[in-house]
Motif scaffolding. Structure first.
Motif, PDB file in Angstrom:
ATOM      1  N   GLU A  21     -47.295  11.144  23.651  1.00 12.96           N
ATOM      2  CA  GLU A  21     -46.706  10.128  22.936  1.00 12.96           C
ATOM      3  C   GLU A  21     -45.487  10.597  22.126  1.00 12.96           C
ATOM      4  O   GLU A  21     -44.582   9.917  21.888  1.00 12.96           O
ATOM      5  CB  GLU A  21     -47.846   9.661  21.919  1.00 12.96           C
ATOM      6  CG  GLU A  21     -49.046   9.107  22.339  1.00 12.96           C
ATOM      7  CD  GLU A  21     -50.325   8.747  21.628  1.00 12.96           C
ATOM      8  OE1 GLU A  21     -50.155   8.912  20.357  1.00 12.96           O
ATOM      9  OE2 GLU A  21     -51.284   8.231  22.174  1.00 12.96           O
ATOM     10  N   GLU A  42     -53.438   4.067  32.020  1.00 12.43           N
ATOM     11  CA  GLU A  42     -53.544   3.213  30.721  1.00 12.43           C
ATOM     12  C   GLU A  42     -53.130   3.865  29.736  1.00 12.43           C
ATOM     13  O   GLU A  42     -52.297   3.154  28.792  1.00 12.43           O
ATOM     14  CB  GLU A  42     -55.198   3.178  30.495  1.00 12.43           C
ATOM     15  CG  GLU A  42     -55.529   2.004  29.452  1.00 12.43           C
ATOM     16  CD  GLU A  42     -55.123   2.444  28.016  1.00 12.43           C
ATOM     17  OE1 GLU A  42     -54.735   1.616  27.137  1.00 12.43           O
ATOM     18  OE2 GLU A  42     -55.503   3.679  27.775  1.00 12.43           O
ATOM     19  N   VAL A  43     -53.292   5.173  29.457  1.00 15.51           N
ATOM     20  CA  VAL A  43     -52.119   5.977  28.272  1.00 15.51           C
ATOM     21  C   VAL A  43     -50.620   5.790  28.724  1.00 15.51           C
ATOM     22  O   VAL A  43     -50.149   5.607  27.710  1.00 15.51           O
ATOM     23  CB  VAL A  43     -52.705   7.337  28.492  1.00 15.51           C
ATOM     24  CG1 VAL A  43     -51.684   8.112  27.450  1.00 15.51           C
ATOM     25  CG2 VAL A  43     -54.024   7.574  27.817  1.00 15.51           C
ATOM     26  N   SER A  45     -49.123   3.414  30.101  1.00 11.22           N
ATOM     27  CA  SER A  45     -48.631   1.936  29.783  1.00 11.22           C
ATOM     28  C   SER A  45     -48.371   1.834  28.379  1.00 11.22           C
ATOM     29  O   SER A  45     -47.645   0.654  27.916  1.00 11.22           O
ATOM     30  CB  SER A  45     -49.982   1.083  30.088  1.00 11.22           C
ATOM     31  OG  SER A  45     -50.913   1.011  29.209  1.00 11.22           O
ATOM     32  N   ARG A  46     -48.737   2.638  27.399  1.00 13.49           N
ATOM     33  CA  ARG A  46     -48.530   2.585  26.062  1.00 13.49           C
ATOM     34  C   ARG A  46     -47.340   3.234  25.535  1.00 13.49           C
ATOM     35  O   ARG A  46     -46.848   3.010  24.483  1.00 13.49           O
ATOM     36  CB  ARG A  46     -49.686   3.129  25.083  1.00 13.49           C
ATOM     37  CG  ARG A  46     -51.187   2.292  25.529  1.00 13.49           C
ATOM     38  CD  ARG A  46     -52.232   2.768  24.342  1.00 13.49           C
ATOM     39  NE  ARG A  46     -52.356   3.995  24.256  1.00 13.49           N
ATOM     40  CZ  ARG A  46     -53.299   4.680  24.868  1.00 13.49           C
ATOM     41  NH1 ARG A  46     -54.105   4.220  25.496  1.00 13.49           N
ATOM     42  NH2 ARG A  46     -53.605   6.255  24.654  1.00 13.49           N
TER      43      ARG A  46
END
Length: 253
Positions: A21, A42-43, A45-46
Motif C-alpha cells: 500500500e 482483491e488487495v 484492486s485497492r
C-alpha cells in the motif's frame, strides 16, 4: 518511485500488505503476491496501479512464475521486497532438525532465487532496491520465536554481503526489522503466549505493550512508511543496514 516496478512478496495481509500500500501510494507499480490469487487480486484492486498473482514461492518454479508475471504485466523489476510467512513459534529446545532446514529454505533459499532473477536488471540500469522484512529477533533474539530468529538472522548475513557487492551498481540492500506491529500474526503469537501463561489475552497484550518504550504496538501503516522511504530515491545512501521499527523495544543500538 513514480513508475518503478515493485514486487512485494507475501503481501495479501499484514506487513507485506502495508508495504504494498505504501509503495503504491508513492507511485510504484506493485505486484501483490500470495498463495491465493483471488485475495492477491482483491488487495491489488485497492491500489492505484497494481496486479495480483497467486503463487507458492516454495513450489518448484514458483519464483520464476512470480518474476515472469511481473515482467509481463509491468516490465523488469526495480524494487524487490522479500517477505514470507514466519515459521511457527517455539523455543530452541523444541525445534526439530527438519524444521531448521525448512526455516532456511523459506527465508533464505527462496529469496536467493528471486534475487538471481531481478538483480541483473537492477545492476544494468544502475538503480535498484532490495528490502527484506525481517524481525527484531535478528539483533536481539526472542526466546519463543527461535525458528524465525534463525532463518532471518541467516538472511541478514546474506543480505549484508550482497549489499557490499552491488552497492557500486546503484543497488541498495536493506532489512527492515519490525517489533510489535499489530498484525494477524502478532495477534496469534499473543494468543499462544496467553495460552501458555494462563493469563487472559487482554492482560498478555497489555504486558507486551508496557514492555515497549512507546507503550503501544505499532500500526502497519507506520511500518509501511519506513519501507517506502528505504525503497525510494532519498535513501540512495542507505545500504547494508538493518533498520528497526519497534517503538524502541530492542535493547541494542
Amino acid at each position: 518511485m513514480q513508475g518503478r516496478v515493485a514486487v512485494v512478496c507475501a503481501s495479501t495481509t499484514g506487513l507485506g500488505a502495508a508495504v504494498a500500500e505504501a509503495l503504491g501510494a508513492a507511485g510504484a507499480k506493485v505486484v501483490v503476491t500470495g498463495r491465493r490469487g483471488d485475495v492477491a487480486s482483491e488487495v491489488a484492486s485497492r491500489l492505484p496501479a497494481a496486479a495480483g498473482v497467486g503463487v507458492d514461492l516454495l513450489a518448484p518454479g514458483g519464483t520464476d512464475r512470480l518474476v515472469d508475471f511481473a515482467e509481463t504485466v509491468f516490465g523488469p523489476v526495480d524494487i524487490m521486497v522479500l517477505n514470507g510467512p514466519g515459521p511457527r513459534a517455539g523455543r530452541i529446545i523444541e525445534v526439530g532438525e527438519e524444521e531448521l532446514g525448512e526455516a532456511v529454505d523459506s527465508l533464505v533459499t527462496v529469496h536467493h532465487r528471486l534475487l538471481a532473477r531481478v538483480l541483473p536488471h537492477m545492476r544494468g540500469q544502475g538503480w535498484g532496491r532490495v528490502l527484506a522484512i525481517g524481525s527484531s529477533a535478528v539483533v536481539a533474539p526472542i526466546s519463543d520465536l527461535a525458528l524465525s530468529g534463525i532463518g532471518r538472522a541467516a538472511l541478514a548475513s546474506y543480505l549484508k554481503m550482497l549489499a557490499t557487492e552491488v552497492a557500486p551498481d546503484g543497488v541498495t540492500v536493506n532489512m527492515l526489522l519490525p517489533g510489535r506491529i499489530r498484525t494477524e500474526r502478532v495477534e496469534r503469537i499473543d494468543a499462544e503466549r496467553a495460552l501458555r501463561s494462563g493469563r487472559p489475552l487482554a492482560a498478555e497484550r497489555a504486558a507486551s505493550a508496557e514492555a515497549i518504550p512507546a507503550r503501544r504496538y505499532g500500526a502497519p501503516a507506520e511500518f509501511g512508511a519506513v519501507a517506502a522511504f528505504l525503497c525510494g530515491a532519498p535513501a540512495s545512501y542507505v545500504t547494508g543496514s538493518a533498520v528497526r521499527c519497534d517503538g524502541g523495544a530492542s535493547p541494542v543500538l
